[in-house]
Design a protein around this motif. Structure first.
Motif, PDB file in Angstrom:
ATOM      1  N   PRO A 198       0.783  -1.246   0.000  1.00  0.00           N
ATOM      2  CA  PRO A 198       0.000   0.000   0.000  1.00  0.00           C
ATOM      3  C   PRO A 198       0.818   1.301   0.000  1.00  0.00           C
ATOM      4  CG  PRO A 198      -0.094  -1.052   2.152  1.00  0.00           C
ATOM      5  CD  PRO A 198       0.643  -1.997   1.269  1.00  0.00           C
ATOM      6  N   VAL A 199       2.123   1.221   0.307  1.00  0.00           N
ATOM      7  CA  VAL A 199       2.943   2.447   0.274  1.00  0.00           C
ATOM      8  C   VAL A 199       4.146   2.169  -0.613  1.00  0.00           C
ATOM      9  CG1 VAL A 199       4.156   4.183   1.646  1.00  0.00           C
ATOM     10  CG2 VAL A 199       2.311   2.846   2.690  1.00  0.00           C
ATOM     11  N   LEU A 215       6.163   9.619  -2.548  1.00  0.00           N
ATOM     12  CA  LEU A 215       5.522   8.420  -2.002  1.00  0.00           C
ATOM     13  C   LEU A 215       4.083   8.315  -2.497  1.00  0.00           C
ATOM     14  CD1 LEU A 215       6.873   8.769   1.629  1.00  0.00           C
ATOM     15  CD2 LEU A 215       7.306   6.817   0.148  1.00  0.00           C
ATOM     16  N   SER A 216       3.688   7.090  -2.811  1.00  0.00           N
ATOM     17  CA  SER A 216       2.339   6.835  -3.305  1.00  0.00           C
ATOM     18  C   SER A 216       1.614   5.922  -2.308  1.00  0.00           C
ATOM     19  CB  SER A 216       2.449   6.159  -4.676  1.00  0.00           C
ATOM     20  OG  SER A 216       1.185   5.754  -5.120  1.00  0.00           O
ATOM     21  N   TYR A 217       0.356   6.260  -1.993  1.00  0.00           N
ATOM     22  CA  TYR A 217      -0.399   5.513  -0.966  1.00  0.00           C
ATOM     23  C   TYR A 217      -1.735   5.021  -1.527  1.00  0.00           C
ATOM     24  CZ  TYR A 217       2.638   7.985   2.352  1.00  0.00           C
ATOM     25  OH  TYR A 217       3.712   8.483   3.030  1.00  0.00           O
ATOM     26  N   ILE A 218      -2.140   3.827  -1.110  1.00  0.00           N
ATOM     27  CA  ILE A 218      -3.496   3.386  -1.495  1.00  0.00           C
ATOM     28  C   ILE A 218      -4.330   2.920  -0.299  1.00  0.00           C
ATOM     29  CG2 ILE A 218      -3.006   2.901  -3.942  1.00  0.00           C
ATOM     30  CD1 ILE A 218      -2.940  -0.107  -3.105  1.00  0.00           C
ATOM     31  N   ASN A 219      -4.005   3.394   0.911  1.00  0.00           N
ATOM     32  CA  ASN A 219      -4.896   3.161   2.063  1.00  0.00           C
ATOM     33  C   ASN A 219      -5.938   4.272   2.086  1.00  0.00           C
ATOM     34  OD1 ASN A 219      -3.390   1.016   3.246  1.00  0.00           O
ATOM     35  ND2 ASN A 219      -1.902   2.546   3.965  1.00  0.00           N
ATOM     36  N   PRO A 260      -2.973   7.584  -5.975  1.00  0.00           N
ATOM     37  CA  PRO A 260      -3.337   7.394  -7.378  1.00  0.00           C
ATOM     38  C   PRO A 260      -4.796   6.955  -7.472  1.00  0.00           C
ATOM     39  CG  PRO A 260      -1.959   5.583  -6.586  1.00  0.00           C
ATOM     40  CD  PRO A 260      -2.185   6.482  -5.418  1.00  0.00           C
ATOM     41  N   ILE A 261      -5.632   7.807  -8.051  1.00  0.00           N
ATOM     42  CA  ILE A 261      -7.090   7.580  -8.008  1.00  0.00           C
ATOM     43  C   ILE A 261      -7.471   6.234  -8.638  1.00  0.00           C
ATOM     44  CG2 ILE A 261      -9.304   8.435  -8.937  1.00  0.00           C
ATOM     45  CD1 ILE A 261      -8.475  11.217  -8.233  1.00  0.00           C
ATOM     46  N   TYR A 262      -6.811   5.877  -9.739  1.00  0.00           N
ATOM     47  CA  TYR A 262      -7.143   4.612 -10.404  1.00  0.00           C
ATOM     48  C   TYR A 262      -6.688   3.417  -9.568  1.00  0.00           C
ATOM     49  CZ  TYR A 262      -7.213   0.971 -13.989  1.00  0.00           C
ATOM     50  OH  TYR A 262      -7.456  -0.183 -14.691  1.00  0.00           O
ATOM     51  N   ALA A 263      -5.437   3.477  -9.082  1.00  0.00           N
ATOM     52  CA  ALA A 263      -4.880   2.314  -8.380  1.00  0.00           C
ATOM     53  C   ALA A 263      -5.643   2.022  -7.084  1.00  0.00           C
ATOM     54  CB  ALA A 263      -3.398   2.536  -8.094  1.00  0.00           C
ATOM     55  N   ILE A 264      -6.011   3.082  -6.340  1.00  0.00           N
ATOM     56  CA  ILE A 264      -6.681   2.829  -5.048  1.00  0.00           C
ATOM     57  C   ILE A 264      -8.067   2.222  -5.249  1.00  0.00           C
ATOM     58  CG2 ILE A 264      -7.728   5.137  -4.750  1.00  0.00           C
ATOM     59  CD1 ILE A 264      -7.036   4.916  -1.758  1.00  0.00           C
ATOM     60  N   ARG A 293     -15.298   1.048   0.551  1.00  0.00           N
ATOM     61  CA  ARG A 293     -15.899   1.950  -0.436  1.00  0.00           C
ATOM     62  C   ARG A 293     -15.337   3.361  -0.391  1.00  0.00           C
ATOM     63  NH1 ARG A 293     -22.260   1.375  -0.028  1.00  0.00           N
ATOM     64  NH2 ARG A 293     -22.420  -0.811   0.490  1.00  0.00           N
ATOM     65  N   GLU A 294     -14.900   3.767   0.824  1.00  0.00           N
ATOM     66  CA  GLU A 294     -14.388   5.131   0.963  1.00  0.00           C
ATOM     67  C   GLU A 294     -13.061   5.318   0.229  1.00  0.00           C
ATOM     68  OE1 GLU A 294     -14.490   2.752   3.099  1.00  0.00           O
ATOM     69  OE2 GLU A 294     -12.822   2.784   4.499  1.00  0.00           O
ATOM     70  N   SER A 295     -12.491   4.210  -0.276  1.00  0.00           N
ATOM     71  CA  SER A 295     -11.222   4.393  -1.012  1.00  0.00           C
ATOM     72  C   SER A 295     -11.470   4.961  -2.414  1.00  0.00           C
ATOM     73  CB  SER A 295     -10.417   3.091  -1.065  1.00  0.00           C
ATOM     74  OG  SER A 295     -11.142   2.105  -1.729  1.00  0.00           O
ATOM     75  N   SER A 296     -12.672   4.787  -2.950  1.00  0.00           N
ATOM     76  CA  SER A 296     -12.964   5.363  -4.278  1.00  0.00           C
ATOM     77  C   SER A 296     -13.388   6.823  -4.114  1.00  0.00           C
ATOM     78  CB  SER A 296     -14.096   4.559  -4.936  1.00  0.00           C
ATOM     79  OG  SER A 296     -14.430   5.125  -6.183  1.00  0.00           O
ATOM     80  N   GLN A 297     -12.518   7.729  -4.494  1.00  0.00           N
ATOM     81  CA  GLN A 297     -12.803   9.182  -4.393  1.00  0.00           C
ATOM     82  C   GLN A 297     -12.501   9.817  -5.747  1.00  0.00           C
ATOM     83  OE1 GLN A 297     -14.210  10.583  -1.844  1.00  0.00           O
ATOM     84  NE2 GLN A 297     -13.857   9.132  -0.189  1.00  0.00           N
TER      85      GLN A 297
END
Ligand code: HEM
Length: 450
Positions: free
Chosen positions: A23-24, A32-36, A348-352, A382-386
């Protein structure tokens, strides 16, 4: 990263490195890129009084106007422009805008009936979504002339301004790439790689913008519009002509291409998923017996339609790239770790929204994960999709976009049976700021009702 940008593969490449490393991920020496999902609040959210906002990374917006506009202004000037625009995006404004939007959607449906050859001729539905949305936003910003739109729907062609919008997006994308290179190489890269036609298009748009804004300044509409408060700020010396122009162009671009992208993506996903398509048709056609019953608020009660839109925004977000922010002076804590000032952080909106860490079967298009009908997806974060980003700089047009998407999709499904007429995988696209989309050919067969 430069190569990834260059090949238009950033959303997918970043997704793959997150799949591999977790995730990081450190995606560049200082980045740094995050997907949490929790990082939406940490990086982009409102800050307490004693904490500084994570400002936008200037490298990410290096191709934008040197005179700041809403997208790249620092905190206080951003707040000022956002307040000027806010009244045009209020609940009340949306209610006032609804009859105008309905009028444009009526025209879209009439034109599609004329163009579809009773289901025998194929039409490029993506182009028609663009015509509709550019016409509507052109009208709302009265950017064209008093009370006019771009007239794309009636002429069936894109106005010059909008036709070259994609060149601008490419130019911005090349600037993003160059900002990652050593400073001496940047001008050489831009000279070498920005194609001549893009440079020409940028100049054409600049000249057109000057002309249109000049026109708007001389003609005061009787009804308040998006531009009203901006023009007031310009007249009182709080905004330069470049900023007025830049903000106006941003409104046109941000308010049209994004929604047209989502509608095209959703149409494609429905064509590829007949079960979902049938269920949506059933919901819309049993609920409404006449198209005039379809309004922003009645469409909002169609739960499956809402699920389809959310799922399309997750699978195919119109703004798929990371939106980089900078750690402020003094450093800050992200994901429980202290980061020094100047570090670039992003989600990254797509990756998360396509990661197995956040979703069951992320690659599958299943609207039921949003409607709560299928227990297999109860663990989805669901809150990860923004798709509209998050916090004080999130999308100002979010409510307007939802209203447009619901109304247009409900009307289209009510009037037509849609069949695919596009060869290959339409969704196999590159990204230069925005998805570069090919035509989306479909056949539209008018529904026969007894
Ligand atoms: C499905 C449709 C849309 C999506 C997915 C979308 C997405 C986004 C995203 C991700 C941002 C943040 C950009 C950044 O941080 O650099 C943004 C900002 C913005 N969007 Fe949208 N947008 C959509 C439709 C619209 C519409 C219809 C309008 C109306 C004109 C609009 C106006 C804006 C404006 C003015 C901003 C800048 C807000 C600020 O910086 O405070 N967008 N949008």
């Amino acid at each position: 990263m430069v190569l990834s940008y260059f090949h238009g593969r950033t959303p997918v490449d970043i997704q793959e490195i997150h799949n591999k490393y977790g995730p990081v991920v450190r995606t560049a020496p200082n980045e740094l890129s995050y997907i949490n999902p929790i990082q939406w609040r940490e990086i982009y959210g409102f800050k307490a009084q004693d904490q500084s906002e994570f400002s936008k990374d200037p490298a990410y917006h290096s191709g934008l106007h040197k005179h700041p506009i809403i997208l790249n202004a620092e905190k206080s000037y951003h707040g000022y422009i956002r307040r000027l625009l806010a009244h045009g995006f209020s609940e009340k404004s949306l209610r006032d805008q609804e009859p105008v939007l309905k009028g444009f959607v009526d025209t879209l449906i009439r034109r599609l009936h004329e163009e579809c050859g009773n289901g025998e001729k194929s039409v490029d539905i993506m182009a028609w979504y663009n015509f509709l949305l550019f016409d509507f936003i052109g009208y709302l910003s009265r950017y064209t002339a008093f009370g006019e739109s771009f007239n794309c729907l009636t002429t069936g062609t894109l106005h010059t301004w909008v036709g070259i919008f994609f060149s601008l997006a490419r130019a911005l994308s090349y600037n993003q790439m160059s900002a990652r290179l050593p400073s001496l190489l940047r001008p050489l890269f831009l000279i070498q790689f920005i194609p001549k036609n893009i440079k020409r298009d940028v100049l054409t748009v600049k000249a057109l913008n000057e002309e249109k804004v000049g026109h708007r300044l001389k003609n005061h509409p009787a009804v308040p519009d998006f531009m009203d408060k901006l023009v007031e700020a310009f007249n009182s010396g709080k905004m330069s002509s470049e900023q007025l122009e830049g903000n106006a162009s941003l409104l046109i671009a941000a308010g049209s291409e994004t929604t047209a992208t989502l509608l095209s993506g959703l149409t494609w996903l429905l064509l590829k998923h007949p079960r979902v398509h049938e269920k949506l048709k059933n919901e819309i056609r049993t609920r409404f017996s006449h198209p005039d019953e379809i309004t922003i608020s009645s469409a909002n009660e169609c739960k499956y339609l809402l699920g389809c839109i959310e799922e399309a925004l997750r699978v195919y977000p119109p703004s798929p790239q990371p939106h980089h922010r900078i750690i402020p002076a003094g450093g800050a804590v992200v994901n429980g770790e202290f980061l020094p000032a100047g570090t670039s952080v992003s989600i990254p909106i797509y990756a998360i929204s396509n990661s197995p860490l956040n979703w069951a079967q992320p690659e599958a298009f299943i609207p039921e994960r949003w409607t709560g009908e299928d227990a297999r997806f109860s663990g989805d974060k669901r809150e990860s999709s923004q798709p509209f980003s998050y916090g004080p700089r999130n999308c100002l047009g979010r409510n307007l976009a939802y209203a447009e998407m619901r109304l247009v999709m409900a009307r289209l499904i009510w009037h037509f049976d849609i069949e695919n007429a596009t060869d290959g995988n339409w969704m196999d696209q590159r990204v230069y700021m925005v998805w570069e989309k090919g035509p989306l050919h479909v056949k539209l067969r008018p529904v026969v009702r007894t």
